[in-house]
Design a protein around this motif. Structure first.
Motif, PDB file in Angstrom:
ATOM      1  N   ILE A 237      -1.605   1.908   6.570  1.00 14.02           N
ATOM      2  CA  ILE A 237      -0.165   2.585   5.813  1.00 14.02           C
ATOM      3  C   ILE A 237      -0.324   2.604   4.522  1.00 14.02           C
ATOM      4  N   PRO A 238      -0.582   3.546   3.847  1.00 13.37           N
ATOM      5  CA  PRO A 238      -0.666   3.680   2.279  1.00 13.37           C
ATOM      6  C   PRO A 238       0.931   4.039   1.961  1.00 13.37           C
ATOM      7  N   THR A 239       1.180   3.212   0.741  1.00 14.21           N
ATOM      8  CA  THR A 239       2.527   3.106   0.511  1.00 14.21           C
ATOM      9  C   THR A 239       2.654   3.110  -1.065  1.00 14.21           C
ATOM     10  N   ASP A 240       3.798   3.608  -1.720  1.00 14.47           N
ATOM     11  CA  ASP A 240       3.713   3.676  -2.961  1.00 14.47           C
ATOM     12  C   ASP A 240       5.323   3.057  -3.312  1.00 14.47           C
ATOM     13  N   GLY A 241       6.032   2.628  -2.429  1.00 18.63           N
ATOM     14  CA  GLY A 241       7.144   1.743  -2.159  1.00 18.63           C
ATOM     15  C   GLY A 241       8.644   2.871  -2.631  1.00 18.63           C
ATOM     16  N   SER A 242       8.165   4.195  -2.528  1.00 17.84           N
ATOM     17  CA  SER A 242       9.308   5.019  -2.542  1.00 17.84           C
ATOM     18  C   SER A 242      10.198   4.926  -1.190  1.00 17.84           C
ATOM     19  N   ASP A 243      11.467   5.674  -1.434  1.00 14.59           N
ATOM     20  CA  ASP A 243      12.265   5.364  -0.362  1.00 14.59           C
ATOM     21  C   ASP A 243      11.682   6.087   0.890  1.00 14.59           C
ATOM     22  N   ASP A 244      11.063   7.348   0.733  1.00 11.94           N
ATOM     23  CA  ASP A 244      10.501   8.129   1.657  1.00 11.94           C
ATOM     24  C   ASP A 244       9.421   7.457   2.519  1.00 11.94           C
TER      25      ASP A 244
ATOM     26  N   THR B 170      -4.173  -4.416  14.052  1.00 14.28           N
ATOM     27  CA  THR B 170      -3.667  -4.787  12.703  1.00 14.28           C
ATOM     28  C   THR B 170      -3.492  -3.735  11.773  1.00 14.28           C
ATOM     29  N   VAL B 171      -2.542  -4.062  10.950  1.00 11.66           N
ATOM     30  CA  VAL B 171      -1.898  -2.997  10.082  1.00 11.66           C
ATOM     31  C   VAL B 171      -2.575  -3.514   8.612  1.00 11.66           C
ATOM     32  N   HIS B 172      -3.097  -2.388   7.838  1.00 12.41           N
ATOM     33  CA  HIS B 172      -3.714  -2.634   6.555  1.00 12.41           C
ATOM     34  C   HIS B 172      -2.737  -1.920   5.724  1.00 12.41           C
ATOM     35  N   ALA B 173      -1.888  -2.610   4.884  1.00  9.99           N
ATOM     36  CA  ALA B 173      -0.986  -1.993   3.752  1.00  9.99           C
ATOM     37  C   ALA B 173      -1.498  -1.684   2.633  1.00  9.99           C
ATOM     38  N   LEU B 174      -2.024  -0.493   2.232  1.00 14.72           N
ATOM     39  CA  LEU B 174      -2.894  -0.155   1.074  1.00 14.72           C
ATOM     40  C   LEU B 174      -1.655   0.519  -0.061  1.00 14.72           C
TER      41      LEU B 174
ATOM     42  N   ALA C  51      -6.702   4.745  12.670  1.00 11.29           N
ATOM     43  CA  ALA C  51      -5.490   5.955  12.204  1.00 11.29           C
ATOM     44  C   ALA C  51      -4.775   5.657  11.035  1.00 11.29           C
ATOM     45  N   ILE C  52      -4.370   6.596  10.432  1.00 10.34           N
ATOM     46  CA  ILE C  52      -3.577   6.472   9.168  1.00 10.34           C
ATOM     47  C   ILE C  52      -2.100   7.069   9.365  1.00 10.34           C
ATOM     48  N   VAL C  53      -1.347   6.218   9.033  1.00 14.51           N
ATOM     49  CA  VAL C  53       0.201   6.669   9.090  1.00 14.51           C
ATOM     50  C   VAL C  53       0.856   6.957   7.586  1.00 14.51           C
ATOM     51  N   MET C  54       0.968   7.909   7.177  1.00 14.97           N
ATOM     52  CA  MET C  54       1.749   8.087   5.860  1.00 14.97           C
ATOM     53  C   MET C  54       2.792   9.235   5.655  1.00 14.97           C
TER      54      MET C  54
END
Length: 205
Positions: free
Chosen positions: A7-14, A32-36, A98-101
């Motif tokens: 799960i790539p994340t930039d911290g935005s509301d979306d 296992t989740v990978h938070a990147l 798998a990637i969820v973004m």
């Protein structure tokens, strides 16, 4: 089928919806989740500054908190570079299945940037991609209201309503984080910006 979900994340509301979808997928397959979170660099990115890396760490830590709430195993990573390149390299190096973004990021140039990143990931990645386009309307959009809800929730738990703030109130992935100093030590009150639900957890490092 899926052992590791990124799960790539930039911290935005979306990113709120993509985090929910990623965690649900991981829970379904006991993955296992990978938070990147990537601190962008380059002509179109937000160059490194004194706040960029802490903000990226907060974004990854938020995913970790939500994962632990659901009993999902999680690891976090904060890296610097060209976002789509970092995500693809991380995918290869960690055997991501798998990637969820999301398809949008923060406002302005970063919103355009993240849309471009997702498009490139979809074209170039060799693993399944889940893109989440829908964003929730943030109802709790005021810092003072978030703090009030946090203090009310503490009062309902029997804690002193007058507990002081223990850090800066901030919003990450649609969730307000209100650090409070209680008699039992510091806690983070987390207020869902959509539902107003309050939960408590350890203070972000």
């Amino acid at each position: 089928m899926y052992d590791d979900v990124l799960i790539p994340t930039d911290g935005s509301d979306d990113t709120r919806r993509s985090i929910e979808h990623g965690l649900a997928l991981a829970a379904q397959f006991d993955a296992t989740v990978h938070a990147l979170s990537v601190v962008p660099e380059g002509p179109l990115g937000t160059l490194e500054n004194e706040t960029a890396t802490p903000a990226a760490q907060r974004a990854a830590d938020h995913v970790a908190f939500e994962a632990r709430q659901r009993g999902v195993d999680v690891v976090t990573a904060v890296e610097q570079g060209v976002p789509h390149e970092v995500i693809l390299e991380y995918t290869d190096e960690h055997g991501i299945d798998a990637i969820v973004m999301g398809t949008q990021g923060r406002t302005g140039i970063d919103r355009v940037l993240v849309g471009s990143v997702t498009e490139r990931i979809v074209r170039m990645a060799e693993v399944p991609i889940v893109t989440v386009r829908l964003a929730d309307e943030i109802r709790i959009d005021d810092e003072d209201e978030a703090e009030r809800l946090a203090r009310d929730a503490l009062e309902e738990r029997g804690d002193d309503r007058g507990v002081p703030l223990a850090g800066d109130v901030h919003r990450i992935s649609g969730t307000w984080v209100v650090p409070l100093e209680t008699e039992d030590g510091p806690v983070d009150a987390r207020i869902d910006g959509v539902t107003g639900a309050v939960s408590f957890g350890p203070v972000d490092e």
